[in-house]
Design an enzyme around this catalytic site. Structure first.
Site, mmCIF file in Angstrom:
data_model
loop_
_atom_site.group_PDB
_atom_site.id
_atom_site.type_symbol
_atom_site.label_atom_id
_atom_site.label_comp_id
_atom_site.label_asym_id
_atom_site.label_seq_id
_atom_site.Cartn_x
_atom_site.Cartn_y
_atom_site.Cartn_z
ATOM 1 C CG ASN A 69 -1.722 1.226 1.411
ATOM 2 O OD1 ASN A 69 -1.793 2.051 0.495
ATOM 3 N ND2 ASN A 69 -2.348 1.381 2.563
ATOM 4 C CD1 TRP A 70 3.640 1.220 -2.815
ATOM 5 C CD2 TRP A 70 4.178 2.776 -4.339
ATOM 6 N NE1 TRP A 70 4.721 0.751 -3.539
ATOM 7 C CE2 TRP A 70 5.062 1.692 -4.481
ATOM 8 C CE3 TRP A 70 4.317 3.868 -5.192
ATOM 9 C CZ2 TRP A 70 6.083 1.667 -5.439
ATOM 10 C CZ3 TRP A 70 5.325 3.852 -6.151
ATOM 11 C CH2 TRP A 70 6.203 2.757 -6.269
ATOM 12 C CE LYS A 71 0.006 3.154 4.813
ATOM 13 N NZ LYS A 71 0.126 3.229 6.250
ATOM 14 C CG HIS A 120 -5.623 2.046 5.470
ATOM 15 N ND1 HIS A 120 -5.127 2.944 6.397
ATOM 16 C CD2 HIS A 120 -4.641 1.145 5.250
ATOM 17 C CE1 HIS A 120 -3.887 2.588 6.720
ATOM 18 N NE2 HIS A 120 -3.569 1.499 6.029
ATOM 19 C CD GLU A 175 -2.581 5.486 6.914
ATOM 20 O OE1 GLU A 175 -2.603 5.463 5.669
ATOM 21 O OE2 GLU A 175 -1.658 4.981 7.587
ATOM 22 C CD GLU A 190 -3.234 -2.270 7.486
ATOM 23 O OE1 GLU A 190 -2.189 -2.529 6.902
ATOM 24 O OE2 GLU A 190 -3.858 -1.207 7.332
ATOM 25 N N GLY A 227 3.116 2.289 10.765
ATOM 26 C CA GLY A 227 4.124 3.340 10.605
ATOM 27 C C GLY A 227 4.889 3.675 11.873
ATOM 28 C CB SER A 251 5.628 -1.894 11.909
ATOM 29 O OG SER A 251 5.282 -0.554 12.191
ATOM 30 N N GLY A 284 3.037 -1.158 4.195
ATOM 31 C CA GLY A 284 3.091 0.255 3.840
ATOM 32 C C GLY A 284 4.506 0.659 3.469
ATOM 33 N N GLY A 285 5.205 1.265 4.423
ATOM 34 C CA GLY A 285 6.539 1.827 4.176
ATOM 35 C C GLY A 285 7.498 0.886 3.456
HETATM 36 P P1 13P Z 1 3.358 0.371 7.539
HETATM 37 O O1 13P Z 1 3.828 -0.944 6.946
HETATM 38 O O2 13P Z 1 4.097 1.552 7.008
HETATM 39 O O3 13P Z 1 3.313 0.299 9.028
HETATM 40 O O4 13P Z 1 1.847 0.586 7.048
HETATM 41 C C1 13P Z 1 0.948 -0.463 7.170
HETATM 42 C C2 13P Z 1 -0.295 -0.109 6.468
HETATM 43 O O5 13P Z 1 -1.020 0.781 6.892
HETATM 44 C C3 13P Z 1 -0.610 -0.819 5.238
HETATM 45 O O6 13P Z 1 -1.898 -0.544 4.813
#
Ligand code: 13P
Length: 257
Positions: free
Chosen positions: A12-14, A99, A101, A175, A181, A220, A241-242
């Site tokens: 997920n590149w957000k 999600h 967010e 999640e 993050g 993470s 994510g990251g």
């Molecule tokens: P991180 O891997 O950066 O913690 O993000 C997880 C995430 O929200 C994937 O949707």
């Protein structure tokens, strides 16, 4: 990796990624083409602006692409919104919905997430429905209650679609909000307890078909912890994510699966 379910490693590149960053996807596609032995499905969900280009690059590496959110309708007067039909038209086969967010930045409710998941399925994409508790909820021993409430409200019931269709086209991502993050990850035992509870919930909702639904862990996930997390029972992949932004890190997680 456990179970007989083919794992899904999803990136997920957000709100990250410009055209120049497509080079990461090119590197990933090249690596996977030269090493087709990976035993998982690999998905990238870039920002919508890069989706069509991502899809074209992904084809060469047996990677699939997806969206990060969709509207509840397929077209209409909704300035700035993007429908599941549009994402599918740009090559998406999955759409992340609910999600944390989106739930916190845009006040998305379980009911709205449910409607988005239906819209994704109607358009021919599999929804990845995200659930997870906050840190305060975890500390208050409310994690299970919160996740169950989110599942009850966010997952379309079998009455909306045939059971088999829903189960085949549904992915749940657990999640924990506090792990996203932050570099923090729940203990493996806590992940096991939650994923097993989600599996039980899926059986209750979908009967035997619930066995086929993939349950991803997200928060993470990194090359250093992926193997351990992915070996927990009922963890059928990761939502990353990251660590999905750099081909090298993402590839290490794919190899861990
Ligand atoms: P991180 O891997 O950066 O913690 O993000 C997880 C995430 O929200 C994937 O949707």
């Amino acid at each position: 990796m456990n179970d007989e379910i083919r794992p899904l490693i999803a990136g997920n590149w957000k709100m990250n990624g410009l055209s120049a960053d497509l080079s990461q996807i090119r590197s990933l596609a090249l690596a996977l083409r030269n090493d087709p032995a990976h035993r998982c499905d690999v998905l990238i969900c870039p920002p919508a602006t890069l989706l069509a280009q991502t899809t074209r690059i992904c084809l060469s590496g047996a990677i699939i692409s997806g969206g990060q959110d969709c509207h509840t309708g397929q077209h209409g007067a909704h300035t700035g919104d993007i429908s599941a039909a549009m994402l599918v038209d740009a090559g998406a086969s999955y759409v992340i919905v609910g999600h944390s967010e989106r739930r916190s930045d845009h006040g998305e409710t379980d009911g709205l997430v449910n409607a988005k998941a239906r819209a994704a399925m109607e358009a021919g994409a599999a929804p990845i429905i995200c659930v997870g508790e906050t840190h305060a909820e975890r500390l208050g021993a409310l994690a299970m209650t919160v996740v169950e409430k989110q599942l009850n409200g966010s997952v379309p019931g079998p009455e909306a679609f045939e059971r088999r269709v829903v189960a085949k086209n549904l992915v749940i991502a657990y999640e924990p909000v506090w792990a996203i993050g932050t570099g923090l990850v729940p203990g493996l035992e806590d992940i096991a307890v939650m994923h097993s509870a989600i599996r039980d919930w899926l059986f209750e909702r979908f009967g035997d078909e619930g066995a086929a639904v993939r349950i991803l862990y997200g928060g993470s996930m990194k090359p250093a912890n992926a193997k351990k997390i992915l070996s927990v029972p009922h963890v059928n992949g990761g939502l990353v994510g990251g660590a999905s932004l750099k081909a090298e890190d993402f590839l290490a997680i794919i190899r861990a699966a």
